[in-house]
Design a protein around this motif. Structure first.
Motif, PDB file in Angstrom:
ATOM      1  N   ASN A   1      -1.710  -7.393  -0.452  1.00 58.47           N
ATOM      2  CA  ASN A   1      -2.871  -8.040  -1.027  1.00 58.47           C
ATOM      3  C   ASN A   1      -3.875  -8.345   0.085  1.00 58.47           C
ATOM      4  OD1 ASN A   1      -1.812  -8.235  -3.681  1.00 58.47           O
ATOM      5  ND2 ASN A   1      -0.639 -10.063  -3.108  1.00 58.47           N
ATOM      6  N   PRO A   2      -5.163  -8.400  -0.227  1.00 57.39           N
ATOM      7  CA  PRO A   2      -6.152  -8.703   0.821  1.00 57.39           C
ATOM      8  C   PRO A   2      -5.874 -10.014   1.546  1.00 57.39           C
ATOM      9  CG  PRO A   2      -7.238  -7.889  -1.156  1.00 57.39           C
ATOM     10  CD  PRO A   2      -5.800  -8.083  -1.521  1.00 57.39           C
ATOM     11  N   GLN A   3      -5.464 -11.061   0.802  1.00 55.06           N
ATOM     12  CA  GLN A   3      -5.234 -12.360   1.426  1.00 55.06           C
ATOM     13  C   GLN A   3      -3.951 -12.389   2.253  1.00 55.06           C
ATOM     14  OE1 GLN A   3      -5.275 -11.676  -1.783  1.00 55.06           O
ATOM     15  NE2 GLN A   3      -3.700 -12.776  -2.942  1.00 55.06           N
ATOM     16  N   ALA A   4      -3.094 -11.387   2.100  1.00 48.67           N
ATOM     17  CA  ALA A   4      -1.829 -11.371   2.843  1.00 48.67           C
ATOM     18  C   ALA A   4      -2.051 -11.124   4.328  1.00 48.67           C
ATOM     19  CB  ALA A   4      -0.904 -10.300   2.274  1.00 48.67           C
ATOM     20  N   ARG A   5      -3.107 -10.411   4.672  1.00 49.30           N
ATOM     21  CA  ARG A   5      -3.323 -10.049   6.074  1.00 49.30           C
ATOM     22  C   ARG A   5      -3.492 -11.281   6.955  1.00 49.30           C
ATOM     23  NH1 ARG A   5      -5.707  -6.187   2.895  1.00 49.30           N
ATOM     24  NH2 ARG A   5      -5.098  -4.033   3.351  1.00 49.30           N
ATOM     25  N   SER A   6      -4.200 -12.289   6.458  1.00 47.49           N
ATOM     26  CA  SER A   6      -4.407 -13.496   7.266  1.00 47.49           C
ATOM     27  C   SER A   6      -3.094 -14.245   7.471  1.00 47.49           C
ATOM     28  CB  SER A   6      -5.440 -14.412   6.604  1.00 47.49           C
ATOM     29  OG  SER A   6      -4.981 -14.860   5.341  1.00 47.49           O
ATOM     30  N   ARG A   7      -2.211 -14.233   6.479  1.00 49.55           N
ATOM     31  CA  ARG A   7      -0.908 -14.884   6.631  1.00 49.55           C
ATOM     32  C   ARG A   7      -0.089 -14.177   7.708  1.00 49.55           C
ATOM     33  NH1 ARG A   7       1.126 -18.312   2.415  1.00 49.55           N
ATOM     34  NH2 ARG A   7      -0.368 -18.575   0.709  1.00 49.55           N
TER      35      ARG A   7
ATOM     36  N   THR B   1      -1.400 -14.875  11.178  1.00 46.14           N
ATOM     37  CA  THR B   1      -0.984 -16.193  11.660  1.00 46.14           C
ATOM     38  C   THR B   1       0.401 -16.126  12.291  1.00 46.14           C
ATOM     39  OG1 THR B   1      -2.318 -17.316   9.981  1.00 46.14           O
ATOM     40  CG2 THR B   1      -0.521 -18.577  10.978  1.00 46.14           C
ATOM     41  N   ILE B   2       1.289 -15.346  11.678  1.00 40.59           N
ATOM     42  CA  ILE B   2       2.621 -15.158  12.253  1.00 40.59           C
ATOM     43  C   ILE B   2       2.515 -14.419  13.587  1.00 40.59           C
ATOM     44  CG2 ILE B   2       4.862 -14.048  11.917  1.00 40.59           C
ATOM     45  CD1 ILE B   2       4.520 -14.515   8.918  1.00 40.59           C
ATOM     46  N   ALA B   3       1.637 -13.438  13.651  1.00 41.55           N
ATOM     47  CA  ALA B   3       1.448 -12.705  14.907  1.00 41.55           C
ATOM     48  C   ALA B   3       0.996 -13.641  16.024  1.00 41.55           C
ATOM     49  CB  ALA B   3       0.434 -11.582  14.711  1.00 41.55           C
TER      50      ALA B   3
ATOM     51  N   ARG C   1       8.450  -2.824   1.904  1.00 39.50           N
ATOM     52  CA  ARG C   1       7.680  -4.052   2.129  1.00 39.50           C
ATOM     53  C   ARG C   1       7.852  -4.547   3.565  1.00 39.50           C
ATOM     54  NH1 ARG C   1       8.535  -7.341  -3.635  1.00 39.50           N
ATOM     55  NH2 ARG C   1       6.758  -6.336  -4.697  1.00 39.50           N
ATOM     56  N   ALA C   2       9.072  -4.464   4.073  1.00 44.00           N
ATOM     57  CA  ALA C   2       9.291  -4.851   5.469  1.00 44.00           C
ATOM     58  C   ALA C   2       8.495  -3.947   6.402  1.00 44.00           C
ATOM     59  CB  ALA C   2      10.782  -4.787   5.794  1.00 44.00           C
ATOM     60  N   GLU C   3       8.459  -2.648   6.108  1.00 49.53           N
ATOM     61  CA  GLU C   3       7.710  -1.711   6.940  1.00 49.53           C
ATOM     62  C   GLU C   3       6.211  -2.008   6.900  1.00 49.53           C
ATOM     63  OE1 GLU C   3       9.000   1.963   5.246  1.00 49.53           O
ATOM     64  OE2 GLU C   3      10.660   2.205   6.676  1.00 49.53           O
ATOM     65  N   THR C   4       5.701  -2.409   5.735  1.00 47.95           N
ATOM     66  CA  THR C   4       4.283  -2.731   5.613  1.00 47.95           C
ATOM     67  C   THR C   4       3.929  -3.951   6.468  1.00 47.95           C
ATOM     68  OG1 THR C   4       4.188  -1.823   3.369  1.00 47.95           O
ATOM     69  CG2 THR C   4       2.452  -3.358   3.997  1.00 47.95           C
ATOM     70  N   VAL C   5       4.764  -4.981   6.423  1.00 48.66           N
ATOM     71  CA  VAL C   5       4.526  -6.160   7.243  1.00 48.66           C
ATOM     72  C   VAL C   5       4.647  -5.798   8.729  1.00 48.66           C
ATOM     73  CG1 VAL C   5       5.376  -8.458   7.839  1.00 48.66           C
ATOM     74  CG2 VAL C   5       5.234  -7.759   5.434  1.00 48.66           C
ATOM     75  N   HIS C   6       5.637  -4.968   9.048  1.00 47.16           N
ATOM     76  CA  HIS C   6       5.777  -4.495  10.433  1.00 47.16           C
ATOM     77  C   HIS C   6       4.517  -3.793  10.906  1.00 47.16           C
ATOM     78  CE1 HIS C   6       6.389  -0.724  12.741  1.00 47.16           C
ATOM     79  NE2 HIS C   6       6.850  -1.564  13.636  1.00 47.16           N
ATOM     80  N   ASP C   7       3.972  -2.912  10.070  1.00 42.63           N
ATOM     81  CA  ASP C   7       2.786  -2.146  10.465  1.00 42.63           C
ATOM     82  C   ASP C   7       1.619  -3.078  10.801  1.00 42.63           C
ATOM     83  OD1 ASP C   7       4.258   0.129  10.060  1.00 42.63           O
ATOM     84  OD2 ASP C   7       3.336   0.634   8.135  1.00 42.63           O
ATOM     85  N   ARG C   8       1.448  -4.122   9.993  1.00 48.45           N
ATOM     86  CA  ARG C   8       0.362  -5.065  10.258  1.00 48.45           C
ATOM     87  C   ARG C   8       0.617  -5.845  11.548  1.00 48.45           C
ATOM     88  NH1 ARG C   8      -5.019  -5.960   9.140  1.00 48.45           N
ATOM     89  NH2 ARG C   8      -5.487  -8.110   9.678  1.00 48.45           N
ATOM     90  N   LEU C   9       1.845  -6.305  11.742  1.00 56.71           N
ATOM     91  CA  LEU C   9       2.177  -7.024  12.967  1.00 56.71           C
ATOM     92  C   LEU C   9       1.997  -6.138  14.195  1.00 56.71           C
ATOM     93  CD1 LEU C   9       5.410  -8.947  11.882  1.00 56.71           C
ATOM     94  CD2 LEU C   9       3.207  -9.979  12.481  1.00 56.71           C
ATOM     95  N   ALA C  10       2.486  -4.895  14.113  1.00 56.87           N
ATOM     96  CA  ALA C  10       2.415  -3.985  15.257  1.00 56.87           C
ATOM     97  C   ALA C  10       0.968  -3.679  15.630  1.00 56.87           C
ATOM     98  CB  ALA C  10       3.175  -2.695  14.944  1.00 56.87           C
TER      99      ALA C  10
END
Length: 205
Positions: free
Chosen positions: A106-112, A115-117, A150-159
């Motif tokens: 979701n668009p708002q997920a990127r900011s969350r 923040t973890i990054a 889903r884990a891979e998607t979050v990983h991609d954003r963090l990386a």
């Protein structure tokens, strides 16, 4: 106005005791799949030390080191942060990250995730685990694929945010390791999640 966080503090200090009875807590933080948690060894103890003042015939139970654990969860349960003296873990409910049955952010997920990054940077962490989980609805095989994507998607954003100095372990666990009761929708919502965990470092450097 932002919701007031609900804070649960579970603190245990490893002291020398004659008996030790571990207490199981039903829903006390994100699950830790086997092999994902490392703990410090207990201190060495001299059972003959006169300072212990043991009663005649008494013996020491094996020494243990228990984490000091702080758990903060927002009132909606959408985000949960667990801090121990060894690690930091964030658990984000799937609904705040993805549309239903999807691995597209979701668009708002990127900011969350960003923040973890920032917290990963603050802790100077060089290794990060990203684990995906589902509830027990649908087939196990489908949940395995969805949780991994889903884990891979979050990983991609963090990386993309952290660059190449961090190594990642990315896994999907389907319905394994629930943290709540799958017989209720509230529990299933908590179980549909992505967890990001990393070692606690020297955040002052």
């Amino acid at each position: 106005m932002a919701p007031t966080p609900r804070v649960t503090l579970v603190a245990a200090l490893a002291l020398l005791t004659l008996t030790a009875t571990p207490q199981a807590l039903a829903d006390d933080g994100p699950s830790a799949p086997p092999g994902s948690v490392a703990t410090s060894p207990p201190p060495s103890v001299d059972p003959t030390s006169p300072g212990l003042k043991l009663a005649d015939g008494a013996t020491l139970a094996p020494a243990k080191v228990l984490d000091i654990k702080s758990v903060v969860e927002d009132l909606g349960g959408e985000e949960r942060r667990e801090d121990t003296n060894e690690s930091v873990t964030f658990a984000l409910q799937a609904e705040v990250l993805f549309p239903k049955d999807s691995a597209k952010l979701n668009p708002q997920a990127r900011s969350r995730i960003d923040t973890i990054a920032e917290e990963i940077r603050k802790q100077n962490a060089r290794s990060v685990r990203v684990f995906g989980f589902t509830d027990n609805l649908g087939s196990y095989a489908h949940g395995l694929v969805l949780s991994k994507k889903r884990a891979e998607t979050v990983h991609d954003r963090l990386a993309s945010t952290l660059g190449g100095n961090v190594t990642f372990e990315v896994r999907g666990y389907s319905e394994d390791y629930p943290i709540a009761d799958n017989s209720t929708e509230e529990g299933r919502r908590k179980n549909r999640r992505v967890e990001v965990s990393f070692p606690r470092g020297d955040s002052s450097s």
